[in-house]
Motif scaffolding. Structure first.
Motif, PDB file in Angstrom:
ATOM      1  N   LYS A   1       0.830  -1.209   0.000  1.00  0.00           N
ATOM      2  CA  LYS A   1       0.000   0.000   0.000  1.00  0.00           C
ATOM      3  C   LYS A   1       0.866   1.263   0.000  1.00  0.00           C
ATOM      4  O   LYS A   1       0.618   2.210  -0.748  1.00  0.00           O
ATOM      5  N   TYR A   2       1.892   1.273   0.828  1.00  0.00           N
ATOM      6  CA  TYR A   2       2.719   2.474   0.947  1.00  0.00           C
ATOM      7  C   TYR A   2       3.694   2.620  -0.214  1.00  0.00           C
ATOM      8  O   TYR A   2       3.970   3.730  -0.669  1.00  0.00           O
ATOM      9  N   GLU A   3       4.235   1.516  -0.671  1.00  0.00           N
ATOM     10  CA  GLU A   3       5.196   1.598  -1.790  1.00  0.00           C
ATOM     11  C   GLU A   3       4.511   2.071  -3.069  1.00  0.00           C
ATOM     12  O   GLU A   3       5.101   2.788  -3.874  1.00  0.00           O
ATOM     13  N   GLN A   4       3.244   1.709  -3.253  1.00  0.00           N
ATOM     14  CA  GLN A   4       2.531   2.087  -4.474  1.00  0.00           C
ATOM     15  C   GLN A   4       1.966   3.504  -4.419  1.00  0.00           C
ATOM     16  O   GLN A   4       1.811   4.143  -5.463  1.00  0.00           O
ATOM     17  N   ASN A   5       1.668   3.995  -3.226  1.00  0.00           N
ATOM     18  CA  ASN A   5       0.913   5.244  -3.138  1.00  0.00           C
ATOM     19  C   ASN A   5       1.630   6.408  -2.453  1.00  0.00           C
ATOM     20  O   ASN A   5       1.194   7.553  -2.611  1.00  0.00           O
ATOM     21  N   PHE A   6       2.691   6.137  -1.721  1.00  0.00           N
ATOM     22  CA  PHE A   6       3.288   7.200  -0.912  1.00  0.00           C
ATOM     23  C   PHE A   6       4.806   7.216  -1.009  1.00  0.00           C
ATOM     24  O   PHE A   6       5.440   6.187  -1.264  1.00  0.00           O
ATOM     25  N   VAL A   7       5.367   8.396  -0.807  1.00  0.00           N
ATOM     26  CA  VAL A   7       6.797   8.544  -0.510  1.00  0.00           C
ATOM     27  C   VAL A   7       6.850   8.900   0.966  1.00  0.00           C
ATOM     28  O   VAL A   7       6.377   9.960   1.376  1.00  0.00           O
TER      29      VAL A   7
ATOM     30  N   VAL B   1      -3.402   0.115  11.876  1.00  0.00           N
ATOM     31  CA  VAL B   1      -3.886   1.487  12.091  1.00  0.00           C
ATOM     32  C   VAL B   1      -3.382   2.395  10.974  1.00  0.00           C
ATOM     33  O   VAL B   1      -4.143   3.195  10.405  1.00  0.00           O
ATOM     34  N   TYR B   2      -2.098   2.250  10.610  1.00  0.00           N
ATOM     35  CA  TYR B   2      -1.535   3.066   9.535  1.00  0.00           C
ATOM     36  C   TYR B   2      -2.120   2.673   8.178  1.00  0.00           C
ATOM     37  O   TYR B   2      -2.238   3.510   7.282  1.00  0.00           O
ATOM     38  N   ALA B   3      -2.493   1.406   8.041  1.00  0.00           N
ATOM     39  CA  ALA B   3      -3.160   0.978   6.798  1.00  0.00           C
ATOM     40  C   ALA B   3      -4.525   1.651   6.678  1.00  0.00           C
ATOM     41  O   ALA B   3      -4.908   2.128   5.600  1.00  0.00           O
ATOM     42  N   GLU B   4      -5.267   1.703   7.779  1.00  0.00           N
ATOM     43  CA  GLU B   4      -6.572   2.346   7.778  1.00  0.00           C
ATOM     44  C   GLU B   4      -6.455   3.840   7.485  1.00  0.00           C
ATOM     45  O   GLU B   4      -7.246   4.407   6.728  1.00  0.00           O
ATOM     46  N   GLN B   5      -5.447   4.481   8.096  1.00  0.00           N
ATOM     47  CA  GLN B   5      -5.261   5.917   7.883  1.00  0.00           C
ATOM     48  C   GLN B   5      -4.870   6.208   6.430  1.00  0.00           C
ATOM     49  O   GLN B   5      -5.285   7.215   5.850  1.00  0.00           O
ATOM     50  N   ALA B   6      -4.085   5.313   5.842  1.00  0.00           N
ATOM     51  CA  ALA B   6      -3.720   5.471   4.431  1.00  0.00           C
ATOM     52  C   ALA B   6      -4.948   5.363   3.542  1.00  0.00           C
ATOM     53  O   ALA B   6      -5.109   6.126   2.581  1.00  0.00           O
ATOM     54  N   ASP B   7      -5.847   4.429   3.861  1.00  0.00           N
ATOM     55  CA  ASP B   7      -7.069   4.277   3.073  1.00  0.00           C
ATOM     56  C   ASP B   7      -7.954   5.526   3.154  1.00  0.00           C
ATOM     57  O   ASP B   7      -8.566   5.925   2.165  1.00  0.00           O
ATOM     58  N   ILE B   8      -8.001   6.121   4.340  1.00  0.00           N
ATOM     59  CA  ILE B   8      -8.776   7.358   4.497  1.00  0.00           C
ATOM     60  C   ILE B   8      -8.206   8.442   3.590  1.00  0.00           C
ATOM     61  O   ILE B   8      -8.939   9.145   2.889  1.00  0.00           O
ATOM     62  N   ALA B   9      -6.874   8.569   3.588  1.00  0.00           N
ATOM     63  CA  ALA B   9      -6.211   9.580   2.755  1.00  0.00           C
ATOM     64  C   ALA B   9      -6.477   9.326   1.277  1.00  0.00           C
ATOM     65  O   ALA B   9      -6.821  10.245   0.522  1.00  0.00           O
ATOM     66  N   LEU B  10      -6.336   8.088   0.849  1.00  0.00           N
ATOM     67  CA  LEU B  10      -6.538   7.757  -0.565  1.00  0.00           C
ATOM     68  C   LEU B  10      -7.986   7.991  -0.989  1.00  0.00           C
ATOM     69  O   LEU B  10      -8.257   8.369  -2.130  1.00  0.00           O
ATOM     70  N   GLY B  11      -8.911   7.790  -0.069  1.00  0.00           N
ATOM     71  CA  GLY B  11     -10.312   8.014  -0.373  1.00  0.00           C
ATOM     72  C   GLY B  11     -10.657   9.483  -0.570  1.00  0.00           C
ATOM     73  O   GLY B  11     -11.696   9.815  -1.146  1.00  0.00           O
TER      74      GLY B  11
END
Length: 398
Positions: free
Chosen positions: A14-20, A68-78
């Protein structure tokens, strides 16, 4: 803890594909610039930001739980395709001030935990007088935490029809009512600290006390805890020490393990229940809050450490040592029987006790307690952050 959390497998793709991803220390020059840009008032914050600098999500705190960080990433991507904060800022700078725009702008800032006080004041200023009879408008204003000294709060208090506020609190879910009060409290506290406004802090303490209705003792404790946080935050050392001693010596030091267990048991009995169901004959009790007992020994340790930090007086340090010892005794009595051989005590509490002993000149005892802290830390699998302190104590260089 965040390092453990971010090492979780669930985050890798999730993080490698969407975030630096990067980590910043807010005390460095670069960190200070970032803190100013994104209105950060403290550390231990995760920000999810798009390429244009818009905050998509904000998570306060640190945890070893990767999900928790996975959930927060999903919120951001949404939120990445929604109207951006920068778009609102451009319209605002261009003079847009309509009530609906201000509502949307407030909601966007609140969504990412940015202050909304000034916008809320402007929103209230745009309303017609008869708007104060509108249940939805009052609910929106309260949900955004108007500070107690603000125009927004006073306009409702003095301009809304009698009984409307009580009706609001009675008609909404308990969780929402609590969230409203917490928003008012946290925003008012922040302003009081920024302005070093004692009168506002006292107003806030009275407000906190009233939120507990008939639970006088709980309200009293909550209001005093608020004043201690305020006095420590503004560095009013003399009044902080005086009020801390008055509170802790009167309440916390008179507690026993048995009395704390009774407090927890009573709270458990007062928790709401889910009614029986066809597949479950007995009702199930919902536990919504952490047991109150933990706050007493946590506060004893916290204020003992604060005294260690701010005072060199032997009498203050002796008081802190008593608080620290009480925190250890209460914590051990509450938790040791549950964790048995895996529990050697609270490492942080023993670390506090050792520091105070060292500052009092009782170096050998300090080394003994710091050794216990190190061993307790190892048992729970934590990194040995207390070992460096132990070495310094042994060398007399702490």
């Amino acid at each position: 803890m965040a390092s453990q959390g971010f090492s979780a497998t669930i985050l890798k793709e999730k993080y490698e594909q969407n975030f630096v991803s990067m980590r910043a220390n807010v005390k460095t020059e670069n960190g200070k610039k970032l803190a100013k840009k994104f209105e950060i008032k403290g550390a231990l914050i995760s920000l999810y930001i798009d390429a244009d600098g818009n905050i998509l999500n904000r998570h306060d705190g640190s945890t070893s739980a990767g999900f928790v960080y996975a959930e927060q990433a999903d919120i951001a991507l949404g939120r990445k395709d929604e109207k951006k904060l920068s778009d609102f800022e451009k319209e605002y700078k261009a003079g847009q001030r309509s009530p609906q725009f201000l509502r949307d702008y407030i909601s966007k800032r609140k969504e990412i935990s940015l202050p909304v006080n000034e916008l809320l004041e402007q929103y209230v200023g745009q309303l017609r007088v008869d708007s104060l009879t509108n249940f939805g408008i009052i609910r929106f204003i309260y949900a955004n935490g108007p500070t107690l000294e603000s125009r927004a709060y006073k306009v409702i208090q003095y301009g809304a029809p009698a009984g409307l506020i009580d009706s609001l609190y009675k008609s909404i879910p308990v969780e929402e009512a609590v969230a409203m009060n917490n928003a008012i409290i946290s925003n008012t506290f922040r302003v009081a600290v920024e302005k070093k406004d004692k009168n506002l802090a006292y107003q806030l303490s009275s407000f906190i006390h009233r939120t507990y209705n008939k639970e006088f003792q709980k309200g009293f404790l909550a209001s005093r805890r608020n004043m201690l946080r305020f006095l420590y935050a503004i560095k009013d050392t003399a009044q902080y020490k005086s009020e801390a001693m008055a509170l802790l010596n009167f309440t916390h030091m008179s507690l026993t393990v048995d009395s704390l267990k009774k407090i927890d048991a009573q709270e458990m009995r007062n928790q709401p229940q889910i009614p029986p169901a066809p597949w479950r004959k007995e009702p199930v009790r919902i536990v919504r809050n952490a047991p109150s007992s933990q706050f007493y020994h946590m506060e004893l340790n916290e204020h003992a450490w604060h005294f260690y930090e701010i005072s060199n007086k032997a009498s203050d340090l002796e008081t802190a040592l008593k608080w620290s010892n009480q925190s250890i005794e209460l914590s051990n009595g509450l938790y040791r029987q549950h964790q048995q051989s895996q529990y050697l005590g609270n490492a942080a509490y023993m670390d506090t006790y050792a520091h105070i002993l060292y500052k009092l000149g009782r170096r050998q005892e300090a080394v003994e307690w710091q050794t216990k802290a190190v061993e307790a830390q190892k048992v729970i699998g934590a990194a040995g952050s207390f070992e460096t302190t132990l070495v310094k104590m042994k060398e007399g260089k702490l």
